[in-house]
Design an enzyme around this catalytic site. Structure first.
Site, PDB file in Angstrom:
ATOM      1  N   HIS A 142     -26.553  -8.066  -1.495  1.00 33.50           N
ATOM      2  CA  HIS A 142     -26.272  -6.326  -0.801  1.00 33.50           C
ATOM      3  C   HIS A 142     -26.604  -5.443  -2.314  1.00 33.50           C
ATOM      4  O   HIS A 142     -27.719  -4.774  -1.822  1.00 33.50           O
ATOM      5  CB  HIS A 142     -25.015  -6.380  -0.700  1.00 33.50           C
ATOM      6  CG  HIS A 142     -24.537  -6.781   0.676  1.00 33.50           C
ATOM      7  ND1 HIS A 142     -24.080  -7.647   1.240  1.00 33.50           N
ATOM      8  CD2 HIS A 142     -24.681  -5.727   1.912  1.00 33.50           C
ATOM      9  CE1 HIS A 142     -23.994  -7.514   2.748  1.00 33.50           C
ATOM     10  NE2 HIS A 142     -23.469  -6.814   2.981  1.00 33.50           N
ATOM     11  N   LYS A 201     -14.720 -10.894   6.984  1.00 37.85           N
ATOM     12  CA  LYS A 201     -13.686 -10.857   7.643  1.00 37.85           C
ATOM     13  C   LYS A 201     -12.619  -9.477   7.043  1.00 37.85           C
ATOM     14  O   LYS A 201     -13.240  -8.977   6.428  1.00 37.85           O
ATOM     15  CB  LYS A 201     -12.147 -11.709   7.101  1.00 37.85           C
ATOM     16  CG  LYS A 201     -12.438 -11.657   5.530  1.00 37.85           C
ATOM     17  CD  LYS A 201     -11.700 -12.906   5.203  1.00 37.85           C
ATOM     18  CE  LYS A 201     -12.018 -13.382   3.685  1.00 37.85           C
ATOM     19  NZ  LYS A 201     -11.108 -12.949   2.746  1.00 37.85           N
TER      20      LYS A 201
END
Lengths: 184, 284
Positions: free
Chosen positions: A42, A106
């Protein structure tokens, strides 16, 4: 084994027409190509975007999966469950702007990310955390797509079949964790 | 009086390797039992029940295929309880432990998740170094406990240096708040390890050790067992549930370990473990 009668089936690449049909809380079976992308990848992707450089993978209408799998043993991939999404929150708006349509992870997302998901008509899915062995058998193919030097944090291209997910945040900004925001 | 005994570092290396493989592939019996129980008892939330069943299936698949239960095969903590009559031969015991971890993570196809420096973050490629806690106990045996712990849950741990006059209510409030903050992010149903007493660092260590006790066993001190039961109820009342779906499955167990402490303080450390609580032990 888990029954899959009430799941909605979706495929990648993901377009607005399908995204609009998804509602927070829906159970979904996903098939097609997705890309793993976690912390360091990222960081690099957003750095490239900020410098105006070309990305190693095209994000347009794609889904990324916050995951770092274990190495393959006999099957195409080892255990490959989701990692905690909130660590990617600060990077997410830039990726959505670059055309990303879906994220799998999650846990909760920041209110900023939920707003951006709504703005860009995207979707956030949650996968069953800690079920990496089970999920590995939903992966048909696996290859490294970029940042090989990052090892488990590299970008892997996965071809999945009937990957079980729940819609966490839908394109209207509806969030299944709304009842939990009071905790934060 | 037990006799002096020599233990070769090679033996320690082999045992650490075996325990790393076992703990990452075979879910602890007490944890699996607790998961099955909560899955059976979850009757009002069908999606949560389905996901709990998936975790039971996941444990079966991992054991059958001999692959990791979870892709985060963790940072390994090794607890060694070495008898005072034991003599280590053949090298350095910490080196032997690290060699065992390295072997296991290679042979087991486990993820190598350790970076050499917290700032430069270059992966060591071996999942070492691990953390070693060495205690000297009486006797001529050596007990080795291996606990690989993922960081999704490790990141959610907290510590508070409370006043010595703090009430049980205040202590419990901090523990419940820690789980609230974790929310659904760290893979509930959780197992909560709590360390009370000692110093700041020792309370944190106790909270880890607490996770090693089978979750169906309460603390042998009645007043601590009472807190464990009370916290179990309070935390389950948060109704976070598996994947944050609500229901009855927020916590599988709460274990508290205590130590003597200073007149001026009451350290409280909370370690959160995901439902894939992994550890294995052996005695030489």
């Amino acid at each position: 084994m888990v029954s899959d009668k009430i799941f909605k089936r979706i495929e990648t690449p993901l377009f607005n027409k399908e995204i609009c049909k998804l509602k927070a809380g829906d159970e979904v079976l996903l098939s097609g190509v997705i890309y793993t992308l976690r912390d360091q990848a990222h960081f690099r992707m957003v750095e490239l975007i900020n410098k105006g450089k070309t990305l190693p993978i095209c994000l347009r209408n794609q889904i990324i999966y916050y995951a770092g799998p274990t190495p393959a043993k006999k099957h195409v991939i080892g255990s490959c469950g989701p990692t905690t999404s909130s660590r990617m929150d600060s990077f997410t708006p830039a990726l959505l702007k670059a055309g990303l349509k879906g994220m799998i992870g999650k846990g909760t997302r920041s209110s900023e990310v939920v707003r951006m998901i709504k703005r860009y008509s995207a979707v956030y899915f949650i996968a069953p955390g800690g079920a990496g062995a089970y999920l590995s058998f939903k992966v048909r193919k696996c290859s490294i797509a970029a940042f090989k030097d990052l090892g488990p944090e590299a970008i892997y291209e996965l071809e999945v079949k009937d990957f079980p997910l729940i819609v966490g945040v839908d394109a209207r900004g509806k969030n299944i964790y709304e009842r939990m925001t009071k905790f934060k | 009086m037990s006799k002096r005994r020599e233990i070769e570092t090679l033996e320690i290396e082999k045992i650490v390797e075996k325990l790393c493989l076992k703990s990452n592939i075979i879910l602890r019996a007490d944890v699996l039992r607790a998961l099955k129980k909560v899955c059976k008892n979850e009757t009002k939330n069908p999606v949560a029940k389905k996901m709990l069943q998936l975790l039971v299936d996941n444990a079966k698949i991992a054991e059958k295929e001999k692959i990791a239960i979870c892709q985060d095969t963790g940072l390994v903590t090794v607890f060694i309880e070495m008898g005072d009559k034991v003599i280590i031969r053949g090298g350095n015991i910490v080196d032997a432990v690290n060699k065992g971890v390295k072997e296991a993570y290679q042979k087991g196809y486990f993820r190598k998740s350790i970076v050499i420096d917290p700032i430069y973050r270059v992966n060591t490629g071996t999942n070492t170094p691990c953390i070693v806690h060495l205690d000297v106990v009486k006797g001529n045996k050596c007990k080795i406990i291996v606990m690989p712990k993922g960081f999704g849950s490790e990141n959610k741990g907290r510590i508070s240096m409370m006043n010595p006059t703090s009430s049980i209510e205040t202590i419990e409030q901090f523990c419940v708040e820690t789980v609230k903050i974790a929310g659904p992010d760290a893979c509930p149903p959780y197992v909560i390890g709590i360390g009370l007493g000692g110093t700041m660092d020792f309370a944190a260590l106790l909270s880890k050790r607490a996770l090693l006790r089978p979750i169906n066993l309460y603390n042998s001190s009645k007043h601590i067992a009472k807190m464990e039961k009370s916290l179990e109820k309070k935390i389950n009342d948060l109704k976070i549930g598996i994947m944050g779906l609500g229901g009855i499955s927020t916590v599988l167990g709460v274990n508290i370990e205590t130590a003597s402490t200073h007149i001026a303080g009451l350290p409280v450390a909370v370690s959160i473990s995901c439902h894939a609580l992994r550890s294995a032990s052996a005695e030489i």
